[in-house]
Design a protein around this motif. Structure first.
Motif, PDB file in Angstrom:
ATOM      1  N   SER A  49       0.841  -1.202   0.000  1.00  0.00           N
ATOM      2  CA  SER A  49       0.000   0.000   0.000  1.00  0.00           C
ATOM      3  C   SER A  49       0.880   1.256   0.000  1.00  0.00           C
ATOM      4  CB  SER A  49      -0.943  -0.003   1.197  1.00  0.00           C
ATOM      5  OG  SER A  49      -0.213   0.012   2.396  1.00  0.00           O
ATOM      6  N   LYS A  50       0.250   2.393  -0.275  1.00  0.00           N
ATOM      7  CA  LYS A  50       0.974   3.655  -0.407  1.00  0.00           C
ATOM      8  C   LYS A  50       1.358   4.277   0.925  1.00  0.00           C
ATOM      9  CE  LYS A  50      -0.926   4.777  -4.862  1.00  0.00           C
ATOM     10  NZ  LYS A  50      -1.762   5.634  -5.660  1.00  0.00           N
ATOM     11  N   LYS A  88       3.413   7.714   0.982  1.00  0.00           N
ATOM     12  CA  LYS A  88       4.142   8.055  -0.245  1.00  0.00           C
ATOM     13  C   LYS A  88       3.219   7.889  -1.448  1.00  0.00           C
ATOM     14  CE  LYS A  88       8.514   6.747   1.817  1.00  0.00           C
ATOM     15  NZ  LYS A  88       9.689   5.935   1.762  1.00  0.00           N
ATOM     16  N   GLY A  89       3.657   8.303  -2.596  1.00  0.00           N
ATOM     17  CA  GLY A  89       2.848   8.245  -3.807  1.00  0.00           C
ATOM     18  C   GLY A  89       2.952   6.928  -4.561  1.00  0.00           C
ATOM     19  N   PHE A  90       3.597   5.936  -3.957  1.00  0.00           N
ATOM     20  CA  PHE A  90       3.721   4.643  -4.626  1.00  0.00           C
ATOM     21  C   PHE A  90       3.533   3.526  -3.592  1.00  0.00           C
ATOM     22  CE2 PHE A  90       7.861   5.977  -3.174  1.00  0.00           C
ATOM     23  CZ  PHE A  90       8.445   4.824  -2.667  1.00  0.00           C
ATOM     24  N   ASN A  91       3.236   2.348  -4.081  1.00  0.00           N
ATOM     25  CA  ASN A  91       2.973   1.195  -3.212  1.00  0.00           C
ATOM     26  C   ASN A  91       4.291   0.593  -2.727  1.00  0.00           C
ATOM     27  OD1 ASN A  91       0.227   1.506  -3.661  1.00  0.00           O
ATOM     28  ND2 ASN A  91       0.245   0.139  -5.420  1.00  0.00           N
TER      29      ASN A  91
END
Length: 175
Positions: free
Chosen positions: A126-127, A130-133
């Motif tokens: 999951s993110k 942050k903007g990424f997983n």
């Protein structure tokens, strides 16, 4: 042959609670998995049935489906899961319970969860912030049921940090 509950049988009970079915009219246990699971069934699950029950389950590819059925048709084995462990025949929807004998024993609980995770568990990223997983989560997805509450009892007893969430499709435990 007398059957005694052990860690491997507790794991098989977890598999049955997840993707298994105890037939309502026959002494048949069916566990359904994807085509990708064939190696897992052949090398890991079938040997557990042979070792613990001295029977070899049949593995069938389901016609027109991307799935395999592992089937055991044996009165004594079926009776053990239904009568000794109290597992449910027929439809499991919202009626599945983890056997008390398994909940009370830490090692049996761990193995039951292992079997359940093999069928209804996943690793998800999951993110978080942050903007990424990037953040790993281990999940067990199940319908809201008494079994989900029993999973929480086991995770508490094993001192896992976890959270529960509910959406319209599933009720889950994040570990």
């Amino acid at each position: 042959m007398e059957i005694f509950l052990n860690n491997e049988i507790a794991e098989l009970a977890g598999l049955i609670a997840g993707d298994g079915y105890l037939h309502k009219d026959y002494n048949r246990i069916t566990i359904t998995g994807s085509l990708d699971d064939v190696y897992y069934y052949e090398r890991y699950i079938i040997p557990k049935f042979i070792k613990n029950f001295n029977i070899k389950p049949n593995l069938y590819k389901r016609n027109h489906k991307n799935a395999y059925d592992l089937q055991i048709e044996n009165k004594e084995v079926f009776s053990f899961f239904v009568n000794k462990l109290g597992m449910i025949r027929g439809s499991k929807k919202n009626r599945v319970l983890i056997p008390d004998e398994i909940i009370k024993d830490e090692e049996l609980s761990k193995n039951f969860i292992r079997g359940l995770f093999d069928t209804d568990g996943c690793l998800k990223f999951s993110k978080q912030t942050k903007g990424f997983n990037y953040y790993p989560r281990i999940q067990i997805l199940c319908h809201e049921s008494p079994m989900c509450e029993q999973i929480s009892i086991i995770l508490d007893k094993l001192k896992f940090n976890y959270s529960k969430y509910h959406n319209k499709n599933h009720y889950g435990n994040n570990v």
